[in-house]
Motif scaffolding. Structure first.
Motif, short mmCIF file in Angstrom:
data_model
loop_
_atom_site.label_atom_id
_atom_site.label_comp_id
_atom_site.label_asym_id
_atom_site.label_seq_id
_atom_site.Cartn_x
_atom_site.Cartn_y
_atom_site.Cartn_z
N VAL A 139 -123.51 -41.34 32.36
CA VAL A 139 -124.72 -40.66 31.91
C VAL A 139 -125.39 -41.41 30.78
O VAL A 139 -126.59 -41.65 30.77
N LEU A 140 -124.58 -41.81 29.80
CA LEU A 140 -125.18 -42.42 28.60
C LEU A 140 -125.63 -43.85 28.82
O LEU A 140 -126.46 -44.36 28.10
N ALA A 141 -125.07 -44.52 29.81
CA ALA A 141 -125.35 -45.95 29.94
C ALA A 141 -126.30 -46.29 31.07
O ALA A 141 -126.87 -47.37 31.10
N ARG A 142 -126.49 -45.40 32.02
CA ARG A 142 -127.27 -45.76 33.21
C ARG A 142 -128.49 -44.85 33.34
O ARG A 142 -128.42 -43.75 33.88
N LEU A 180 -123.62 -47.81 22.15
CA LEU A 180 -123.90 -47.41 23.53
C LEU A 180 -124.11 -48.63 24.42
O LEU A 180 -123.62 -48.68 25.56
N LEU A 181 -124.82 -49.62 23.92
CA LEU A 181 -125.06 -50.83 24.71
C LEU A 181 -123.76 -51.61 24.92
O LEU A 181 -123.51 -52.14 26.00
N ALA A 182 -122.93 -51.65 23.88
CA ALA A 182 -121.63 -52.32 24.01
C ALA A 182 -120.77 -51.62 25.06
O ALA A 182 -120.09 -52.27 25.86
N LYS A 183 -120.81 -50.29 25.09
CA LYS A 183 -120.05 -49.56 26.10
C LYS A 183 -120.59 -49.85 27.50
O LYS A 183 -119.82 -49.97 28.46
N ARG A 184 -121.88 -49.99 27.61
CA ARG A 184 -122.48 -50.31 28.91
C ARG A 184 -122.06 -51.70 29.38
O ARG A 184 -121.78 -51.92 30.57
N GLY A 209 -131.80 -50.21 19.02
CA GLY A 209 -131.82 -50.48 17.58
C GLY A 209 -130.95 -49.47 16.87
O GLY A 209 -130.86 -48.31 17.28
N GLY A 210 -130.30 -49.86 15.80
CA GLY A 210 -129.43 -48.97 15.06
C GLY A 210 -128.01 -48.99 15.57
O GLY A 210 -127.69 -49.56 16.62
N LEU A 211 -127.12 -48.35 14.80
CA LEU A 211 -125.70 -48.40 15.10
C LEU A 211 -125.36 -47.67 16.39
O LEU A 211 -124.56 -48.16 17.20
#
Length: 278
Positions: free
Chosen positions: A241-244, A222-226, A215-217
């Motif tokens: 790190v941030l996506a997995r 982050l989800l789009a990058k994943r 939720g939130g920008l």
């Protein structure tokens, strides 16, 4: 020692507000400034779009992308029609895309130029996916998400352009390169007059983790990058790190809503990405 001197020079330039923009982005910067004026008239916007042929072509392409033509209507064939269909905010995003892209366009070294091209494709996919995820899942403003996706690696483009003049700048990165990236990004976002909520979301990406449910920008980005089909080529990007994380993996596994969004919106992502590839 030479790399440390390069780091120190770029940090000093950033803190003095002396980061240099390519001269080729003047038209896009002028358009951004005009569109930021609440009294900007549509005729002024159209004249400034027409002053930059590449920007005019991209505006028409975006207007005809699946996202903006999904409600039907004739094919847009003019800058005037494009401005009316996509609106000022998305035109502002296109101008920002030109500014970001030009940092990579002036690179001479073949490997760095290849990385810049890969980074731009990554950003275009993140921008289009952010727009779609915002509309269907995270419920943040889709136009803001699109703009944030375009701008989120502006610091990376700048460092690639400087590495062209400072050989080895991005080779064997250590912890200092992450701090340098953050400082440069913060200064560039300020010079480009990026609104504080967007700048804050971008500034919190590095080392961040996706909330479950997202939720939130920041989570949207982050989800789009994943989910983006192309990863960032930069050695300083900690996408893994941030996506997995176990929680995110579990959230995505068998998530029919995510699957439906990606399936139903695949053409929208492709067409918008193509329109943004200036």
């Amino acid at each position: 020692m030479e790399k440390l001197r390069d780091y120190a020079q770029i940090v000093a330039e950033a803190r003095r507000g002396q980061l240099v923009f390519p001269t080729s982005v003047n038209a896009a910067l002028q358009l951004q400034q005009a569109l930021a004026d609440p009294d900007c008239h549509v005729e002024d916007a159209i004249r400034k779009v027409l002053a930059e042929p590449v920007l005019a072509a991209r505006a028409v392409a975006l207007a005809n992308s699946a996202v903006f033509s999904r409600l039907g209507g004739p094919v847009v064939t003019s800058a005037r029609g494009a401005v009316v269909r996509v609106g000022y905010r998305n035109l502002y995003s296109l101008a920002a895309a030109m500014v970001v892209r030009q940092f990579g366009a002036r690179i001479r070294h073949p490997q760095l130029r290849y990385q810049a091209d890969q980074l731009w494709q990554h950003c275009a996919h993140v921008a289009s996916l952010s727009h779609l995820l915002a509309r269907h899942l995270t419920r943040v403003d889709p136009d803001t998400a699109l703009f944030a996706g375009i701008m989120h690696e502006v610091g990376g483009f700048y460092l690639l352009s400087r590495a062209d003049d400072m050989p080895g700048l991005l080779e064997d990165p250590d912890a200092r390169i992450g701090a340098l990236h953050e400082i440069v990004t913060r200064e560039l976002l300020s010079k480009l007059l990026v609104p504080e909520p967007v700048a804050a979301a971008i500034g919190s990406l590095r080392g961040g983790a996706i909330s479950v449910p997202p939720g939130g920008l920041r989570d949207t980005l982050l989800l789009a990058k994943r989910l983006a089909p192309l990863r960032s080529p930069l050695p300083l990007a900690d996408d893994t790190v941030l996506a997995r994380t176990a929680a995110v993996d579990a959230y995505l596994a068998g998530n029919t809503l995510i699957d439906e969004i990606l399936l139903e919106s695949a053409e929208e992502a492709r067409s918008m990405s193509a329109a943004l590839l200036v």
